[in-house]
Design a protein around this motif. Structure first.
Motif, PDB file in Angstrom:
ATOM      1  N   ASN A 100      80.912 -23.005 -68.882  1.00  0.00           N
ATOM      2  CA  ASN A 100      79.477 -22.226 -68.634  1.00  0.00           C
ATOM      3  C   ASN A 100      78.674 -23.399 -67.960  1.00  0.00           C
ATOM      4  O   ASN A 100      79.001 -24.689 -67.914  1.00  0.00           O
ATOM      5  N   ASP A 101      77.534 -23.005 -67.273  1.00  0.00           N
ATOM      6  CA  ASP A 101      76.776 -23.714 -66.761  1.00  0.00           C
ATOM      7  C   ASP A 101      76.127 -24.849 -67.706  1.00  0.00           C
ATOM      8  O   ASP A 101      75.591 -24.540 -68.846  1.00  0.00           O
ATOM      9  N   GLU A 133      76.961 -17.963 -67.920  1.00  0.00           N
ATOM     10  CA  GLU A 133      76.873 -18.445 -66.464  1.00  0.00           C
ATOM     11  C   GLU A 133      78.192 -18.930 -66.309  1.00  0.00           C
ATOM     12  O   GLU A 133      78.274 -20.276 -66.264  1.00  0.00           O
ATOM     13  N   PHE A 134      79.288 -18.400 -65.856  1.00  0.00           N
ATOM     14  CA  PHE A 134      80.577 -18.935 -65.757  1.00  0.00           C
ATOM     15  C   PHE A 134      80.424 -19.798 -64.383  1.00  0.00           C
ATOM     16  O   PHE A 134      79.824 -19.569 -63.343  1.00  0.00           O
ATOM     17  N   THR A 135      81.424 -21.308 -64.379  1.00  0.00           N
ATOM     18  CA  THR A 135      81.413 -22.106 -63.446  1.00  0.00           C
ATOM     19  C   THR A 135      82.381 -22.916 -63.806  1.00  0.00           C
ATOM     20  O   THR A 135      82.967 -23.195 -65.017  1.00  0.00           O
ATOM     21  N   LEU A 136      83.157 -23.385 -62.613  1.00  0.00           N
ATOM     22  CA  LEU A 136      84.125 -24.446 -62.787  1.00  0.00           C
ATOM     23  C   LEU A 136      83.721 -25.975 -62.455  1.00  0.00           C
ATOM     24  O   LEU A 136      84.382 -26.692 -62.146  1.00  0.00           O
ATOM     25  N   GLU A 137      82.515 -25.984 -62.095  1.00  0.00           N
ATOM     26  CA  GLU A 137      81.882 -27.043 -61.590  1.00  0.00           C
ATOM     27  C   GLU A 137      82.192 -28.558 -62.527  1.00  0.00           C
ATOM     28  O   GLU A 137      82.281 -29.612 -62.304  1.00  0.00           O
ATOM     29  N   GLN A 143      76.894 -33.400 -71.522  1.00  0.00           N
ATOM     30  CA  GLN A 143      77.737 -32.559 -72.570  1.00  0.00           C
ATOM     31  C   GLN A 143      78.888 -31.726 -71.948  1.00  0.00           C
ATOM     32  O   GLN A 143      79.917 -31.743 -72.512  1.00  0.00           O
ATOM     33  N   SER A 144      78.242 -31.129 -70.870  1.00  0.00           N
ATOM     34  CA  SER A 144      79.298 -30.363 -70.230  1.00  0.00           C
ATOM     35  C   SER A 144      80.721 -30.903 -69.672  1.00  0.00           C
ATOM     36  O   SER A 144      81.664 -30.505 -70.006  1.00  0.00           O
TER      37      SER A 144
END
Length: 299
Positions: free
Chosen positions: A45-46, A61-65, A263-264
């Motif tokens: 998620n973002d 909010e899907f993301t691979l960043e 955190q992400s």
């Protein structure tokens, strides 16, 4: 026939017990699996959006960043290489060395075998402590050395007991026939014993492989060189730090701190470091059970 049929029918109390037991096991499975799922969902998620909370089952909010930021750091790739190397080399050398010692222990004509077993069992419950162990590692020249992951883990007495239990079940007639043909003890071990010991070898290899992959303590205590630190030590430092600014500085140009947070990145790093062994473990779980039962049942 009617009486037999009635005996096989479950009573109401048994039916209630089975359902309550099933419900209890489902709750335990949920408590065990959900934290892993929660980490995975939030890592996908973002980062800024995840700080608002409320993400429990699916990414909002899907993301691979987050994962792009993790793999953009060359340190994690180096740590992966170190972990892979120490897992492969450490497992192979551990299995070979422990099997050789266990084969000697399984010989009933070994002089002083009973006393060696007593001394070995004592080491399973008592140790010299961390400070003497650290001084020993330093004096042996293993500090900041890749061999610190290999040499101290060459032998494990619990694994020796499993090996010995299996070796004692092998027919002695095989060794006697090999000796008649002129084979030495080492040749008997290599040509006869090891080929027949693949189940226990697979078990010990799995034990040691999981340990080598998950071990972070050696990298924290005995290694200062970042290029020699395994992936679990890398994860430990990422989680222990209050922020991951250095990781975000190494992120690709398309990734900014507007979407990636410390955190992400921590959550994504946790998934990256634990996913490989989690994928392998379920397929090899049966070897753990089989290894614990080796030598426990006599004919």
């Amino acid at each position: 026939m009617f009486k037999l049929f009635k005996l096989n029918r479950r009573t109401k109390s048994e039916y209630i017990f089975d359902n309550l037991n099933l419900l209890f096991m489902l709750i335990i499975c949920f408590i065990t699996i959900y934290p892993i799922w929660y980490v995975l969902v939030n890592s996908l998620n973002d980062g800024v959006d995840a700080m608002q909370g409320g993400i429990y089952w699916w990414p909002r909010e899907f993301t691979l960043e987050n994962y792009e930021a993790v793999f953009a750091n060359p340190g994690i790739l180096t740590s992966f290489g170190v972990t892979l190397a120490k897992t492969v080399v450490g497992t192979l050398t551990h299995v070979l060395f422990t099997a050789m010692v266990a084969y000697a222990f399984s010989r009933r004509d070994l002089y002083g075998r009973k006393y060696y077993m007593i001394f070995g069992i004592i080491t399973m419950f008592f140790s010299g402590g961390l400070i003497p162990y650290f001084l020993l590692i330093r004096d042996l020249g293993l500090f900041d050395n890749f061999l610190v992951y290999i040499i101290p883990t060459l032998f494990n007495f619990f694994h020796l007991i499993i090996f010995v239990s299996f070796f004692r079940e092998l027919p002695t007639s095989l060794e006697e026939a090999a000796k008649i043909d002129g084979a030495s003890d080492f040749m008997i071990f290599v040509k006869v014993v090891l080929p027949l010991s693949m189940p226990v070898i697979a078990t010990i290899a799995l034990f040691q492989g999981v340990y080598q992959w998950n071990d972070y303590f050696a990298g924290v205590i005995f290694v200062n060189n970042p290029e020699l630190q395994p992936i679990q030590t890398y994860l430990y430092k990422v989680v222990a730090e209050s922020s991951s600014n250095q990781m975000m500085m190494n992120a690709p140009g398309g990734i900014t701190t507007k979407t990636v947070t410390s955190q992400s990145i921590k959550l994504a790093t946790m998934v990256v470091t634990t996913l490989p062994i989690m994928l392998v473990y379920p397929f090899l779980q049966k070897y753990f059970v089989k290894g614990m039962l080796i030598g426990s049942v006599k004919g």
